[in-house]
Structures are given as structure tokens and as C-alpha cells.
Design an enzyme around this catalytic site. Structure first.
Site, PDB file in Angstrom:
ATOM      1  N   ASP A  80       0.884  -1.271   0.052  1.00 41.81           N
ATOM      2  CA  ASP A  80       0.014  -0.134  -0.067  1.00 41.81           C
ATOM      3  C   ASP A  80       0.780   1.175   0.002  1.00 41.81           C
ATOM      4  OD1 ASP A  80      -2.469   1.437   2.171  1.00 41.81           O
ATOM      5  OD2 ASP A  80      -2.171   1.521   0.077  1.00 41.81           O
ATOM      6  N   LYS A 114       3.016   3.095  -6.019  1.00 33.76           N
ATOM      7  CA  LYS A 114       2.410   2.374  -6.980  1.00 33.76           C
ATOM      8  C   LYS A 114       3.486   1.729  -7.884  1.00 33.76           C
ATOM      9  CE  LYS A 114      -0.862   3.014  -4.596  1.00 33.76           C
ATOM     10  NZ  LYS A 114      -0.692   2.552  -3.264  1.00 33.76           N
ATOM     11  N   ASP A 163      -3.194  -2.915  -2.584  1.00 31.36           N
ATOM     12  CA  ASP A 163      -4.217  -1.706  -2.701  1.00 31.36           C
ATOM     13  C   ASP A 163      -4.088  -1.176  -3.930  1.00 31.36           C
ATOM     14  OD1 ASP A 163      -5.299   1.178  -0.674  1.00 31.36           O
ATOM     15  OD2 ASP A 163      -6.550  -0.410  -1.798  1.00 31.36           O
ATOM     16  N   ASN A 164      -5.103  -0.241  -4.398  1.00 33.22           N
ATOM     17  CA  ASN A 164      -5.167   0.515  -5.380  1.00 33.22           C
ATOM     18  C   ASN A 164      -4.445   0.064  -6.796  1.00 33.22           C
ATOM     19  OD1 ASN A 164      -3.473   2.045  -2.654  1.00 33.22           O
ATOM     20  ND2 ASN A 164      -5.477   2.812  -3.441  1.00 33.22           N
ATOM     21  N   GLU A 188     -11.132   4.729  -1.529  1.00 30.15           N
ATOM     22  CA  GLU A 188     -11.445   4.960  -0.121  1.00 30.15           C
ATOM     23  C   GLU A 188     -12.499   6.227  -0.107  1.00 30.15           C
ATOM     24  OE1 GLU A 188      -8.549   3.966  -0.761  1.00 30.15           O
ATOM     25  OE2 GLU A 188      -7.144   5.644  -0.391  1.00 30.15           O
TER      26      GLU A 188
HETATM   27  O1  LIG Z   1      -4.938   4.272  -1.259  1.00 29.09           O
HETATM   28  C1  LIG Z   1      -4.456   5.402  -1.676  1.00 29.09           C
HETATM   29  C2  LIG Z   1      -5.159   6.166  -2.781  1.00 29.09           C
HETATM   30  C3  LIG Z   1      -4.139   7.188  -3.246  1.00 29.09           C
HETATM   31  C4  LIG Z   1      -4.761   8.288  -4.136  1.00 29.09           C
HETATM   32  C5  LIG Z   1      -4.453   9.639  -4.042  1.00 29.09           C
HETATM   33  C6  LIG Z   1      -5.111  10.655  -4.903  1.00 29.09           C
HETATM   34  C7  LIG Z   1      -6.391  10.303  -5.660  1.00 29.09           C
HETATM   35  F1  LIG Z   1      -6.897  11.097  -6.479  1.00 29.09           F
HETATM   36  C8  LIG Z   1      -6.565   8.891  -5.882  1.00 29.09           C
HETATM   37  C9  LIG Z   1      -6.066   7.958  -4.868  1.00 29.09           C
HETATM   38  C10 LIG Z   1      -2.745   7.184  -3.197  1.00 29.09           C
HETATM   39  C11 LIG Z   1      -2.022   6.194  -2.479  1.00 29.09           C
HETATM   40  C12 LIG Z   1      -0.863   6.101  -2.161  1.00 29.09           C
HETATM   41  C13 LIG Z   1      -0.297   5.205  -1.416  1.00 29.09           C
HETATM   42  C14 LIG Z   1      -1.034   4.261  -0.813  1.00 29.09           C
HETATM   43  N1  LIG Z   1      -2.421   4.208  -1.041  1.00 29.09           N
HETATM   44  C15 LIG Z   1      -2.962   5.122  -1.779  1.00 29.09           C
HETATM   45 MG   LIG Z   2      -3.932   2.960  -0.614  1.00 26.55          MG
END
Ligand SMILES: Oc1cc(-c2ccc(F)cc2)cc2cccnc12
Ligand SMILES: [Mg+2]
Length: 214
Positions: A141, A144, A169-170, A199
Site C-alpha cells: 500500500d 504504486k 491496494d489501489n 476509499e
Molecule cells: O489508497 C491510496 C490512494 C491514493 C490516491 C491519491 C489521490 C487520488 F486522487 C486517488 C488515490 C494514493 C495512495 C498512495 C499510497 C497508498 N495508498 C494510496
Molecule cells: Mg492505498
């Protein structure tokens, strides 16, 4: 100077959660993110999937890449058998400082080893530093573009055994296309996608569970 979002999240936990009660910490963070400020915790929908996979695996050795504020760390640690600890890696010291306090507020500090640094730097040191041979469960997580290099590093360092479970995740948002292509096409993994949403939003996202076949 203005506080940071993680600091405001910590304040919300201290105000609304009950010390030593992990579920109340989880609920306080979800409430903060739904009603005050969005933050990149795995969240309640994907968090429930995480819970079910952790419960199914019932791991003795656990690694989390990307602690952020400790939300998923608390979700995982609260489900571990007595005496089992998890290692969580966080690159950003400001995030790590808040995570330590949130994990401690939940009363789970004895089940968590939080390491500050990059996964690429730390993964090769885990065996000697922590006396771990292989991981039963790994939660990815963090950034990416690090998922694929890090899974290859797990293989090279001999940190996976037949049956090791990786949950990422993601994989849709922000997305990890090269990682997905790898685990879905490699004969060394059995992969499954769990559809959900980013989320606290209606945007599509999901978790990829990959079992190492040895
Ligand atoms: O769950 C996550 C979501 C996002 C994220 C940030 C901005 C967005 F517009 C959409 C998604 C970044 C992450 C970076 C590291 C671990 N998890 C993340
Ligand atoms: Mg995440």
C-alpha cells in the site's frame, strides 16, 4: 504554522476514539475522512476485504509496505494471534511520527514494529535484522511504481514460501498496471481481483490478492 492532515487526523482520534480500543480508532479515522478531510487510508470498504483475507490467512509473519497514519496497521494488528507481530515500513518520517501515536492510542504498539525507510533499502535486510525467513502475509500500500520492483525483490531475497499471500491496494486507482500484468501472467502466482471503490469515494478501485505458488 498550519498543522498537517495526518496531525489533524491524530487529533480526531484522540478526541473521538477510546484509548486501547482499536475499533474506535478505525471508526474515528473513517468518520474524519468522510466528514472532514479525505485521506489515503485503505478505508472501511476495502478494509473489510483486508480483514477477511488476514483472518483467512491467520499469519504468523506479516509485512506492510506503506504505513501512512497507521489505519491499516491497526486493522491488521487487531486481528493477529497473541504473540504475533507485524513489520510496517514507512518512507515519510512525518507520516511515521503520526502512525506511531495512532498505533499506540489503539494499544497495539507491542504488536507492531514500524521501520522508517524505503522498501528497496529495507527488504534485503529483513532476514538478518528481524530473524524472519519468509512472510505469510504482505500488504502492499505504498507508491504504486514500487509494487513490481518490490515483489521481484521478495522473490530474489527468498522472502516468499509456497502459499505466501500478497494483497495489493489501489491496483485500479491510482493503479499499478505493470504489477497486475506480472502477477496475473506469472505461473508462479494465483491472482484474484476484489472489486471495491477508492476509499471514501464512488470511484472504482480494488485489491489484488496473489498467492505465491513456490
Ligand atoms: O489508497 C491510496 C490512494 C491514493 C490516491 C491519491 C489521490 C487520488 F486522487 C486517488 C488515490 C494514493 C495512495 C498512495 C499510497 C497508498 N495508498 C494510496
Ligand atoms: Mg492505498
Amino acid at each position: 504554522t498550519r498543522s498537517t492532515r495526518p496531525q489533524r487526523m491524530l487529533k480526531a482520534v484522540q478526541k473521538n476514539a477510546t484509548k486501547g480500543n482499536p475499533q474506535s480508532v478505525i471508526s474515528a479515522i473513517d468518520y474524519f475522512c468522510k466528514n472532514s478531510e479525505w485521506a489515503m487510508n485503505v478505508g472501511d470498504e476495502k478494509g473489510s476485504i483486508l480483514d477477511s483475507v488476514v483472518t483467512e490467512v491467520n499469519p504468523s509473519t506479516v509485512l506492510e509496505l506503506g504505513t501512512y497514519c497507521g489505519y491499516s496497521t491497526v486493522r491488521i494488528a487487531r486481528l493477529l494471534s497473541p504473540g504475533t507481530k507485524l513489520i510496517t515500513l514507512e518512507f515519510n518520517p512525518a507520516y511515521a511520527a503520526v502512525a506511531r501515536q495512532i498505533i499506540a492510542y489503539a494499544g497495539l504498539q507491542d504488536k507492531v514494529t514500524l521501520v522508517e525507510g524505503s522498501s528497496g533499502e529495507w527488504i534485503p535486510q529483513i532476514k538478518e535484522r528481524f530473524g524472519i525467513t519468509t512472510f505469510d502475509f504482505i500488504f502492499l500500500d505504498h507508491w504504486k511504481d514500487q509494487y513490481l520492483p518490490d515483489i521481484k525483490l521478495f522473490e530474489e531475497c527468498g522472502l516468499l514460501r509456497k502459499g505466501s499471500v500478497l494483497l495489493a491496494d489501489n491496483v485500479i486507482c491510482p493503479g499499478a498496471p505493470d504489477y497486475l500484468e506480472y502477477v496475473r501472467n506469472s505461473p508462479r502466482y494465483e491472482s484474484r481481483y476484489y472489486p471495491a471503490h477508492l476509499e471514501y469515494t464512488k470511484l472504482e478501485d480494488g485489491l489484488e490478492k496473489s498467492v505465491f505458488l513456490g
